[in-house]
Design an enzyme around this catalytic site. Structure first.
Site, PDB file in Angstrom:
ATOM      1  N   THR A  55     -11.301  -6.336  -2.159  1.00  0.00           N
ATOM      2  CA  THR A  55     -11.565  -6.908  -0.954  1.00  0.00           C
ATOM      3  C   THR A  55     -12.959  -6.675  -0.498  1.00  0.00           C
ATOM      4  O   THR A  55     -13.643  -7.443  -0.056  1.00  0.00           O
ATOM      5  CB  THR A  55     -10.798  -6.212   0.086  1.00  0.00           C
ATOM      6  OG1 THR A  55      -9.262  -6.632  -0.510  1.00  0.00           O
ATOM      7  CG2 THR A  55     -10.622  -7.327   1.553  1.00  0.00           C
ATOM      8  N   HIS A 132      -3.371  -8.767   7.113  1.00  0.00           N
ATOM      9  CA  HIS A 132      -4.355  -8.913   5.986  1.00  0.00           C
ATOM     10  C   HIS A 132      -4.756 -10.474   6.017  1.00  0.00           C
ATOM     11  O   HIS A 132      -4.251 -11.164   4.784  1.00  0.00           O
ATOM     12  CB  HIS A 132      -4.068  -8.371   4.513  1.00  0.00           C
ATOM     13  CG  HIS A 132      -5.186  -7.821   3.764  1.00  0.00           C
ATOM     14  ND1 HIS A 132      -6.409  -8.580   3.825  1.00  0.00           N
ATOM     15  CD2 HIS A 132      -5.246  -7.543   2.630  1.00  0.00           C
ATOM     16  CE1 HIS A 132      -7.068  -8.134   3.020  1.00  0.00           C
ATOM     17  NE2 HIS A 132      -6.500  -7.540   2.116  1.00  0.00           N
TER      18      HIS A 132
END
Ligand code: NCD
Length: 308
Positions: A55, A132
């Site tokens: 990420t 998320h």
């Protein structure tokens, strides 16, 4: 759109627009010179208070390919380890003229809280066990590329649901796009209160992987998040694999070519066998490249204002 804190912030039209931009951004990845001028003069800070490989690097590359200046701040090495509060750290960084703040934090709600303190656009890159959103967007985008429309398609999400922000964002995103979602976990890793929630949100729950797999059009395996577990949630890793892992034998239960997703990092041999992770229908690495395109699209939509 000022911030991206939750999938709930997005309408289906906005998701479709992001996917359209992501498809354009995807093309940039195959160019020799991977650079667009869209965010020239903009500054993006990645603040990661939890470990991350994909990420964080994905947001960093996304910002750089759009020509933004990207700075990384991690908890280890920042003044939070000297006792500074999150608010003071964030306000200090933003006093340097930051346009976008990408934040990952172990506390659920941290990104929302930060968005109330600063003028910058805030992107939630994972807040505790809450959400998320860019992961859910990249998962849905990847699945759409394989399945066409998600309308009526059946997605099985299997694993440690209790500790998973990926699952919480994904059920919202997939159901918004018209998918039928069944979530599967052992009773100890099924979030408490999921009954009324699933009824209201329109998804199904099951404890039986072997019954769900033959009906799935896509499978999403989730990591067993041992770092968030304070006690024992299953007797042994072996028993977890036998009950809920995507093993070689279970692969045979799937319809042909059903895409297998995993957000990573994978615990090979625990929730997913190497045969499944490396199977021809595994889209794990494609999720990573789609993630870059999605994050470019998100940064573009948030930061490329008219004056950019
Ligand atoms: C997920 C996360 O951090 O929530 N990973 C990721 O962003 N690629 C899932 C996980 O850690 O299991």
């Amino acid at each position: 759109m000022k911030h991206l804190l939750s999938i709930d912030d997005l309408s289906t039209d906005e998701i479709a627009q992001l996917f359209e931009t992501a498809a354009d951004m995807h093309d940039v990845q195959s160019r020799e010179v991977k650079k667009l001028p869209a965010l020239r003069g903009r500054t993006v800070v990645n603040m990661f208070f939890e470990d991350s490989t994909r990420t964080r690097s994905s947001f960093e590359i996304a910002g750089k390919w759009l020509s933004a200046d990207v700075i990384n701040v991690s908890a280890k090495g920042s003044s939070t380890s000297k006792g500074e509060s999150l608010r003071d750290t964030v306000l200090t960084v933003c006093a340097m003229g930051v346009d976008g703040l990408v934040i990952r934090h172990p506390a659920s709600g941290a990104a929302l809280q930060v968005s109330e303190w600063v003028d910058a656009s805030v992107v939630n890159a994972g807040d505790g066990m809450h959400e998320h959103p860019t992961q859910a967007l990249l998962d849905a985008y990847t699945l759409q590329r394989h399945l066409g429309s998600l309308e009526g398609r059946h997605v099985a999400i299997i694993g440690d649901l209790t500790h998973s922000r990926v699952f919480r964002s994904n059920v919202q995103c997939l159901t918004k796009l018209g998918a039928r979602v069944t979530v599967v976990a052992p009773p100890t890793l099924m979030p408490s209160g999921i009954g009324p929630w699933s009824a209201a949100a329109g998804f199904e729950t099951s404890y039986d992987v072997d019954a769900v797999l033959p009906e799935a059009d896509a499978v999403m395996m989730l990591r067993v998040q041992r770092e968030r577990m304070s006690g024992a949630f299953f007797p042994s890793p072996r028993e977890y694999t036998v009950g809920y892992g995507l093993t070689r034998n279970r692969l045979a239960l799937l319809k042909p070519d059903v895409p297998i997703c995993h957000p990573g990092p994978m615990n090979r041999g625990l929730e997913i066998a190497a045969d499944a992770a490396d199977a021809a229908q595994s889209v794990v690495l494609e999720q990573v490249s789609s993630g870059l395109a999605i994050r470019m699209a998100v940064l573009y939509h948030l930061l490329a204002g008219e004056e950019a």
